[in-house]
Design an enzyme around this catalytic site. Structure first.
Site: not given
Length: 631
Positions: A2, A53, A55, A76-78, A101, A294, A366
């Protein structure tokens, strides 16, 4: 994932429309919903805002700001292990209204205060308002995956996931911080806790900040440090056992990063780190993992290797070949998304792969951090060999004086061959003259920095910055561990993680970093150094784990990474940017540069005779940022 922002104003107030404008600036971080909390507390006007956002728990019950008893949070985060923490809290009598969470963090904070951070496995930047103590507390995750900026001038405290939200507040004063400019020109990024603006800082990774609304006092504390593990005595563990334990940690970390109520994918380059993530995840799953890569019409193209790996593992693979035109068009947008001058041109392909992944998933894993944690960079092995050679030489000052004299005999300042020699000799001279406690770090850091000789000619009224890292080296296992510690705390956090966060968030994609689970670092940093680099093989233990799942013959090739022929473009299709932003009139506006010297550097660059071409990209990015945000 977020975006958070807010304003705490003393002796005045903030219009709700202003808070909404601040929130709109980071809407790309959370387009699924928004909320504002606003209240007068202890004479301060407090406004907390959140862009969501979705999730985990996609319902409105998980919306923020969220309040529990006397506490209100924007986050903001997880926190990936929230379900285990939730069960523990239920056992202590807590009751929950949703499956997010966020609510678990709020209840954990109510139960344990700052000690709750010890339980969190994840990435986060959050603010908790405690109306009982009349304090606001801010926390940033251990590694710095999630950003958190603040502005403070004793009358107004502004905070946000990105600087662009702070800039929208009428009490924010845009003044350049010369020290930040200096670091940017030297290394290509602005290191935490600095920001490009005066009175504006980042909260360091592994740190908290508390603002007392009654006294207007700020307290900053560190709750976790990677150095504690890099400097710890090596574990007494044999190699085979270390390999087993490392793989267990990797599998657990990777599995946690798959926790989501929306589709998840993995960025796959075909190199060891991303192959490790994809292989360990796909091995234990029947459903096909979504992988993305990519490729480029020019520059390094790892797409064929990634496709070969994906076919071997049996993933649901997506490959996108971007055109030169697509990559070039992104250059002009970099100052908007990065907010500060940012010197890593691989931001361009990173943004492009995020854009493609977003078409199929909302979360992407990533594989950043593998080189820093397991000693994978080629510069580490070169550095290790150089240090061994230097330590075998006499340490008498006569050597330092000789190197220093050689450096001053080379007068050009920036032509290719001569600049290399000048920088090389000056660095070696300093190595012998510096306190032994710090000189290994100095040599490593300066070898990757813009030389002081060029720096002082290029900039005016901006002194050459101090080392980013200066700690007693006596407790480290060796030169490799020192180099890892420097990169882990500086380059990785301020360059790589900044790059990935802004690139992913530009398209509302949540990026997760499974190799940066703090438990992996705590274990790997204490492994004997030779388990990571044995004098021949870089990233040895990680590679041996991957070879159990993917044949060595598929992976045994030079590392290339994301790179584009950006300097060729700047002398060709993008030449207009050089002509516009590095013109005499534009360079004079900031009053930071010795314009005649920069113009000479520009001419040498256009003739392909400039030794350090990176400085042209940095100059261009600074000038583009300056025009967007300061004029």
């Amino acid at each position: 994932m977020c975006g958070i922002t807010g304003a705490i104003v003393f002796n005045s107030f903030t219009e709700e429309s202003t808070i909404r404008e601040m929130l709109n600036e980071i809407n790309h971080r959370g387009p699924d919903g928004s909320g504002i909390f606003k209240k007068k507390i202890a004479g301060a006007d407090v406004a907390l805002a959140h862009a969501r956002l979705s999730i985990i728990d996609l319902s409105n019950h998980a919306a923020q700001p969220m309040t529990y008893k006397n506490l209100t949070i924007v986050y903001n985060g997880e926190v990936y292990n929230f379900k285990e923490i939730k069960e523990e809290l239920i056992g202590l009598g807590h009751e929950f209204e949703n499956d997010s969470d966020t609510e678990v963090i709020l209840h954990a904070y109510a139960e344990w205060k700052e000690r709750a951070l010890e339980k969190f496995i994840g990435m986060f930047a959050f603010c908790v308002l405690d109306e009982t103590t009349k304090k606001l507390s801010f926390y940033r995750d251990r590694v710095g995956v999630k950003p958190l900026y603040y502005y403070w001038n004793n009358e107004v405290f502004l905070f946000g996931s990105e600087l662009k939200s702070l800039v929208k507040h009428p009490k924010f004063v845009r003044e350049i911080n010369p020290k930040a400019v200096g670091h940017f020109m030297r290394v290509g990024y602005i290191p935490s806790p600095l920001s490009i603006y005066k009175n504006t800082s980042q909260i360091n990774p592994g740190h908290s900040l508390t603002l007392d609304l009654e006294t207007k006092k700020i307290e900053i504390k560190q709750y976790w440090s990677a150095l504690d593990y890099f400097k710890a005595p090596p574990l007494k563990i044999d190699y085979e056992e270390a390999k087993i334990e490392t793989e267990k940690l990797l599998v657990n970390s990777f599995d946690y990063r798959m926790v989501s109520d929306v589709p998840v994918g993995v960025f796959l380059s075909g190199g060891y780190d991303s192959t490790c993530v994809a292989a360990l995840l796909q091995t234990n799953r029947t459903e096909k993992l979504k992988t993305f890569t990519i490729g480029f019409e020019e520059g390094n193209n790892e797409a064929p290797y990634a496709k070969e790996t994906a076919n071997y593992l049996g993933t649901d693979h997506s490959e996108y070949i971007c055109t030169i035109k697509e990559a070039q068009e992104l250059v002009v947008n970099l100052p908007h998304y990065y907010d500060e001058p940012f010197g890593d041109s691989s931001a361009i392909p990173t943004m492009l792969v995020c854009k493609e992944a977003k078409k199929k998933v909302t979360v992407a894993l990533s594989a950043d951090g593998g080189d820093e944690v397991f000693a994978g960079y080629s510069r580490y092995s070169r550095f290790h060999k150089n240090i061994k050679s230097l330590n075998n030489l006499s340490k008498k000052n006569i050597f330092g004086d000789a190197f220093l004299a050689a450096a001053f005999d080379l007068t050009s300042g920036f032509v290719k061959t001569e600049t290399f020699k000048s920088h090389h000799f000056k660095t070696l001279s300093n190595f012998y003259k510096m306190d032994e406690k710090y000189r290994t770090a100095m040599l490593f850091e300066q070898s990757a920095s813009l030389s002081e000789k060029v720096y002082v000619k290029m900039l005016k009224n901006v002194s050459y910055p101090d080392l980013l890292y200066k700690h007693d080296e006596s407790d480290f296992q060796g030169a490799i561990s020192i180099a890892q510690a420097i990169d882990y705390q500086n380059y990785m956090t301020n360059d790589i993680l900044t790059k990935v966060d802004r690139a992913a968030m530009s398209v509302s994609l949540e990026g997760r970093e499974p190799l940066l689970d703090h438990r992996i670092l705590e274990f790997a940093a204490r492994l004997p150094e030779e388990y990571k680099y044995d004098g021949i093989t870089k990233k040895k233990i990680l590679k041996d784990i991957v070879h159990k799942h993917v044949p060595k013959t598929m992976l045994d090739r030079p590392k290339s990474g994301f790179s584009l022929p950006i300097y060729t473009w700047l002398r060709g299709d993008l030449k207009y940017l050089i002509e516009e932003f590095l013109s005499e009139s534009e360079l004079e506006k900031s009053n930071l540069f010795n314009v005649s010297y920069v113009l000479k550097m520009k001419d040498l660059f256009m003739e392909n005779k400039l030794f350090n071409q990176d400085i042209i990209w940095r100059l261009l990015q600074f000038q583009m940022w300056y025009k967007k945000w300061m004029l």
